[in-house]
Structures are given as C-alpha cells and as structure tokens.
Design a protein around this motif. Sequence first.
Motif, mmCIF file in Angstrom:
data_model
loop_
_atom_site.group_PDB
_atom_site.id
_atom_site.type_symbol
_atom_site.label_atom_id
_atom_site.label_comp_id
_atom_site.label_asym_id
_atom_site.label_seq_id
_atom_site.Cartn_x
_atom_site.Cartn_y
_atom_site.Cartn_z
ATOM 1 N N GLU A 204 0.833 -1.191 0.000
ATOM 2 C CA GLU A 204 0.000 0.000 0.000
ATOM 3 C C GLU A 204 0.877 1.254 0.000
ATOM 4 O O GLU A 204 0.655 2.204 -0.744
ATOM 5 N N GLN A 205 1.934 1.213 0.830
ATOM 6 C CA GLN A 205 2.875 2.339 0.881
ATOM 7 C C GLN A 205 3.467 2.608 -0.494
ATOM 8 O O GLN A 205 3.551 3.745 -0.945
ATOM 9 N N GLU A 206 3.873 1.517 -1.145
ATOM 10 C CA GLU A 206 4.512 1.678 -2.449
ATOM 11 C C GLU A 206 3.540 2.229 -3.475
ATOM 12 O O GLU A 206 3.892 3.056 -4.303
ATOM 13 N N ARG A 207 2.278 1.764 -3.364
ATOM 14 C CA ARG A 207 1.275 2.237 -4.305
ATOM 15 C C ARG A 207 1.075 3.752 -4.146
ATOM 16 O O ARG A 207 1.077 4.503 -5.117
ATOM 17 N N ILE A 208 0.961 4.177 -2.873
ATOM 18 C CA ILE A 208 0.748 5.600 -2.611
ATOM 19 C C ILE A 208 1.938 6.415 -3.105
ATOM 20 O O ILE A 208 1.786 7.435 -3.778
ATOM 21 N N ALA A 209 3.149 5.922 -2.784
ATOM 22 C CA ALA A 209 4.347 6.641 -3.197
ATOM 23 C C ALA A 209 4.385 6.781 -4.715
ATOM 24 O O ALA A 209 4.588 7.875 -5.244
ATOM 25 N N ASP A 210 4.129 5.661 -5.416
ATOM 26 C CA ASP A 210 4.156 5.695 -6.884
ATOM 27 C C ASP A 210 3.130 6.679 -7.429
ATOM 28 O O ASP A 210 3.407 7.462 -8.335
ATOM 29 N N GLU A 211 1.943 6.658 -6.820
ATOM 30 C CA GLU A 211 0.857 7.505 -7.295
ATOM 31 C C GLU A 211 1.265 8.984 -7.256
ATOM 32 O O GLU A 211 1.110 9.712 -8.228
ATOM 33 N N TYR A 212 1.834 9.388 -6.121
ATOM 34 C CA TYR A 212 2.157 10.809 -5.983
ATOM 35 C C TYR A 212 3.433 11.201 -6.715
ATOM 36 O O TYR A 212 3.567 12.320 -7.181
ATOM 37 N N ILE A 213 4.359 10.251 -6.825
ATOM 38 C CA ILE A 213 5.556 10.547 -7.613
ATOM 39 C C ILE A 213 5.146 10.843 -9.041
ATOM 40 O O ILE A 213 5.637 11.776 -9.682
ATOM 41 N N LYS A 214 4.162 10.070 -9.525
ATOM 42 C CA LYS A 214 3.683 10.272 -10.889
ATOM 43 C C LYS A 214 2.868 11.568 -10.983
ATOM 44 O O LYS A 214 3.079 12.400 -11.858
ATOM 45 N N LEU A 215 1.962 11.741 -10.020
ATOM 46 C CA LEU A 215 1.063 12.893 -10.042
ATOM 47 C C LEU A 215 1.838 14.206 -10.010
ATOM 48 O O LEU A 215 1.545 15.140 -10.749
ATOM 49 N N LEU A 216 2.819 14.277 -9.139
ATOM 50 C CA LEU A 216 3.561 15.533 -8.967
ATOM 51 C C LEU A 216 4.828 15.576 -9.814
ATOM 52 O O LEU A 216 5.592 16.517 -9.742
#
Lengths: 502, 332
Positions: free
Chosen positions: A374-386
């Motif tokens: 879950e942590q990795e998913r969140i990190a990936d999501e925001y790395i991509k978003l921002l």
Amino acid sequence: MPGNELLTMRGICKYFPGVKALQNVDFTLKSGEIHALVGENGAGKSTLIKVLTGVYPLDAGEIFMCGKQIEPHSPLDAQRENISTVYQEINLCPNLSVAENIFIGREPRKMRMIDWKTINKKAKELLNDLNLDIDVTKTLDSFPVAVQQMVAIARAIDIEAKVLILDEPTSSLDEVETQHLFTVVRKLKGKGLGIIFVTHFINQIYELCDRITILRNGELVGTYNTEELPRVQLISKMIGKELGDIQSVSKNEDVKSKEVYMTANNITSYGCINNFNLDIYKGEVLGFAGLLGSGRTETAEILFGINKPDKGSLSIEGKPVKFSDPSDAVNHKIAFCPEDRKTQGIIGDLSVRENIILAMQAKNGIWSHIPLKEQERIADEYIKLLQIKVSSKDQLIKNLSGGNQQKVIIARWLATNPYLLILDEPTRGIDIGTKAEIQKMIIELAKEKDMSVIFISSEIDEMIRTCTRLAVLRDREKVGELVGKDINSDEIMKTIAGGVDQ
Amino acid sequence: MSFKKIWERIVDSKYFSFGVTIVLFGILYAIGILNFKGFSKSQVFFNLFIDNAALIIATVGITFVLLIGGIDISIGSVVALTCMVSAQLMENTKLDAGIVTILVLIMGLAFGFIQGFLITKFNMQPFIVTLAGQFFARGLTCVISTDTINITNETYNAIASARIYLLPKGFISAGVLIAILTLIISTIVLRYTKFGRNIYALGGNEQSALLMGLPTGKTKIAAYTVCGFCSSLAGVVYSLIMLSGYPLHAVGMEMDAISSSVIGGTLLSGGVAFLPGTLFGVLIQGVIQTFITFNGRLSAWWTRIVIASLLCLFIVMQSLITKNRKRINSNN
C-alpha cells in the motif's frame, strides 16, 4: 539634526560559496540620525550588519569610523570601536540580575572584589535615563521581553557607543512597548548617536527614521531621505518591480461554489496577529500577501494549531473548533507545508517513500501498520502525479534537489486527503521550471479536487498567477482583501503600503 | 496585598529554594529530636559534618560544573585514586605526608584540567569525557593495588584523630575545617570575582556570554579544573577518615554530590546555584542516615529511597518555580 558622517562603508563585498551576499554596497551613517536599513529576505541586511560588527570578515571594501579606517574581527572588536548591537533575540543571560547583565565583563571592583553596590546604583541610573524604573537586583527573566530589550540597549550604550545597531528590535513588542522604545531611541539620537534601525515594519520606518537605505539581492538600491520617498515607491524598490510593469496574467476561473470551509473570527495572538477575520471558501486559492513579519506565517500557524490564539475562535463548516496541537488540525483535514523545509519538513535520512507516508502514518496512529504494498502504491501515485524526479522511491530524500524535496512534502500532505492545504513559501529557492509546475499543481488541486489552498509567498508575481483571492497583511493586521481584477501588482503594493496612492 | 500575591513574591524570591532546603532540614532534625533519645546532643549535629566532610567538598566541586551546565561523573573514582596514591606513597616511599598531599592535589587539578580541556577544545560531551575519566581513575587505582593499603603515617594519623572542640562537648575534625573553608572560599569566589560571575553567565546562556565578550572557553576549562581539584581534596579528607587506600572507596560519590547539589537548589540546566544551599543538601542526606543509625532496624538503603523522593520533590518544585516566574512575567 543629523550632523557629520560618523560611519562610512564603501564598496563592501561579501561572498559565500555560490552566493554573492553583498556586492559593492555603500552605506553612510551620520551622527544624530536614525537610519533604516530595509530589504526583503536575502537582501543582505543582516550580512551587512554582521560585516560591520566583525562576525563575518569582508571580502572587499573599506569601513571608516570618524574618518579612521577600522577592521573589526569580532563583536568585541566592534565594541572597542564604539559600535554596539542589540540583536533580535536578546543576547543576555536570563539567570543574572538586570544590573549584572549591563555590567558583566566590565564590573567595577573594590579591592579586587566585585562592587555590587556601585553596579546596582549605576544600573539604576542608567535605566532611569531610559525612563525605566525597575528593581535592578531581580533576575532578567523576571521581566517581560520589552524590558529585557531595554536592558540590552542600556548595556549597548554604556559601552560608550557612537553607533547603535538595532536589529529588528520591535518584532516581539506590542504597540505601547514599541512607542516606549522609540522615545528612548529618539533621546539617544538627540545625544548624537548614529542609529541603524533594521526592520520590516513600514509604518515604523516612516514614524522614526530620517533616512532609508534599501538593499535588494545583495545590491544597494539607494539611500533616500524618508520624506522624499513615498511608501509605494519604497515597497516597489524593495520588491524590485516598478508599478505597472507587470502584464496581467490570465487567471484561473473564479470559484463558483461559495461554500465556506473554515472561518477565523477575530483571531488575536499577542505579538503575532491582531483581530484577524477571514472566511476560507472551498475550492479557492487564497493568498496571504504582505512583507516578511507582517504576520503571514504566524496566522497560518494558528490555523494549523501550532500556536494557540489568545483571543478569537476558529470554525470549520460552521462548527466551532479548537486545536490544541497540529494533530487536531490534521484530524480536521488540514495540511501544512512549513516555510523552512530543511528544518521543519524533510527527514533527510528516510527514503522518499517513507517521507511521503509520514503524515498519513501519524494521522492513522503509530500502531496501525500500513502494508508495504500500500505504501509503495501511494508513493508511486504521488511521484507520478507531482512528477517528482527520483531514481527510485527508496532514494534518500536528502539527495534530491530542493524543488523535488518540496514536491515530496506536498505529496506527504496530499496523501492525507486534506480539505485545506496551507503552503508557506513552497517555491522559495526552487528553479523557475519547478516553480511553474508547483503553481500549476496548486491551481489544479483547487479546481479539480475542490480543495481550499492557502498560499503564502513573498513573490507577488507568483501570487498574481495562482490566487483567486488575496488577503493582504501589514504590521500583523489584515488590511485588505483583493479579488478578480484587483489582483495585480499595483493594487497589492498599494494595499501593503497603506492604500495611499502617492 | 493579598495573601496570594505575598505567596507569589516569596516563591519568586531568589532565595526561595534555599529557604525550602533549610526548612526541610529543620523539620527533619526536629523529627529526629522528637523521636530518638540523644538526637539533640550537639555532637550528633557535628557528626553530620564529620561524616560528610568529603561529600561537602565534592558537592562544592560538582556545583561549579553544574553551574556551567556540564557534568562530571569522575569524582568518586578520583577520590579513590587520591586515597590509593596517598597510601601507596606514604607507606612505600616514606615521603612526607605534606608533600604527598600536595602531590595528590596537583594530580586532581591536572585531571580536572585535562577533562575540561578535552570537553572545551574538542567540543565533546562532558558525560562521555568524564565517564572515560571515571574508568581511567578507578582502573589506575586497581592497578596500584587491588588490596587495602593502610596508612600508618604518624602525622597523618595524628591529624585524622585530632578533635577541634567548638563546644564543651562538641568537636569537629580537621576534615570539617577543610570542608567549611572550601565552602566559604568558593561562595565568595562565585559571588565576588569575575571568574565566578562568568561561570553564572556561561550557564545562563553560552551564546550570549560569548557575544558579551566573556572568555567562555577559559571559564569552562577552569570550572572542570576546580571540580578536579575539589575531587582530590575530597579524597584527602576521605583518606583522613578511612586511613587507607582501597579500590572500592567512594563508589558513586559523584551521584551523592549531584543529588546534594540539586536538593540544595542547583539547576541541572545551569546558571542557578547557591553554595550554602548545597551544604544543606548534604546535611539532609546526613540526617536521614543518622535516623537509620538511631533506629537500628531499618536497612541503610532506605536512605536512598528517601533521597530519591526528595530529588523528585525538588525537581518538580524547581520546574514549578520557573513556571510561576513565567506566569508573573506574562501578567506584568
């Protein structure tokens, strides 16, 4: 009236690795004048003061005191040349008596023993001269900051000062205390001292000072007689924009929903902000404009529960709330990216992923484990978003550039899904490209997620580009609100300067 | 003036915690007199000093260091080392007792100076440096001898058993004389000399002291040097009582000294201490020990438990005083 030239600094240069802190700055101080030294953050005011008081050695230039060249290498050297400084943070010993704080290091002695009688008597006389009648045998910490400041001044002038430097002496004083200080400063001026007054408060400059020297980006803008420099011009010279030279930038749509998310009712915190009223609407980007020290950051900190207001109340969606600490604010879906990301934001030795999930983890409580997946998913999501530029999400955050560190911190708070996001100087020290990205992101967050964003910046351009509404602060008070077409640099500067169009 | 205001004034006074310490000592002593026969004899009071002379000196030393916001945990070991070196030199080299005493005092002085120098010049944590000092001194003591060496030197024994009568039936020892002298001189130094005031300034705010042009580095080293000297002086007085060198002498004395100092009103954060107060800090510990001796049935370890509670009490009290002062300020 101002007399002869007391102090002359000529062609002062000071370099730090990669930064030209002072370039060819000239400065003159006459005896019997109060001379304001102004400029925004990083303009070089404090560097100039530190060069003069021997804290930093100068790289080029000359300093003359009464026509004689001097080279102070330490504060003690400067004192010997009759240059005294009262620092913003009071540099006295809280555990010693008032009298001793004035005389320590130069105690009068009798038979090699310290002569307390004389010390106390002299201290009493000295403070009476400054219109202060207190028990000088009590310890310094039993008096309020304003008195401590006065004691610091007493110490400074007892060293037979000819030049007295007051570095933001009023930043922690209230109105009455400030007036008292001014009376004393005028009295000293009458005695022929040259006084350098460093401050951010525009009103105080016009009230007290004879001349103004403005610095910007380490360069001298100029020295002016106070009565010949209108306020609006002072502001524009400090900020570095002539009125009317900025073309209007196309702005984002006005906010359609006029639903109030958070309200501040008459918030007062002594020495920080007075009688502050504000409605924060959903989906708007609200800017806090004002010079440094106007109360921008302090107000934001109250909204996030870092400081508690002395008076007034906060409400969210009509319901009154009280924050006893930031975690209360987080539970009310408020997020805050602080001004100084190095000391208040990033945790350098943790990875990007860990830094992102930090606020979420804190909000959930330390016992509720967030699975690594879950942590990795969140990190990936925001790395991509921002669009955070990282080699991997497990890279240490200290190895990223400033702009990317800032994005990680914004991501950290976005991960908590806030309704109100407070960004304090999010673009300071960041290259132009990343700056534009962050500005774009702020606008999008407000538009698409209906998030309220409070945006604090010293750069007026940036505020004009991103904000749908501006609250203008001056000297710890809200002095105006600007919306729509009024958000342009002329209006903003006028409002900051005091609404006078001169 | 309302009662509350008067009370606030009293609490705000510089000598409040000194007053509390004395009152506490008085109460404890009164309890002793009421409960035990013979407690009211003057010699019981003088014995407090005789038994704790070394601790008084050690407390004076540690107070210099606590005042600058530092700490020295090598005291007990230096005391043991001093006893051992004295015993060894007097017994096995036949050096004169006076010369031996001067030698060990110089040794303590140097020991303190080196610790202070390391702490100041290399900006090291005083805890670690003096922990190393503690191990070193204790280790050296054991290397000299793991067995007891009795001191048989005649002059030394004569001084040790000398009785100085202050009252027809009350006497003190030479050690007490040394301790009281140390206390008086140190009190005057701290109050009336530049060095003393610099120590207070340094403890109040090191940065400010520097900006006010005070010699912070020298003052810091000097404080540790004074502490080292006091440790060896305490060692001399201790050896007058024990008349021997032994590796396990004075284990943990530094902790007794720190707790006495704190009970006597010293702030561990530095900048606040009043030496006569710390004397009563020592005497309070002494009274509790005397209780236990008089009672005869309680374990000696009860002293520690009572001291523990007193320490808690005093630390809480000090933090309340600070708070009270802040409140008065904000009301002004």
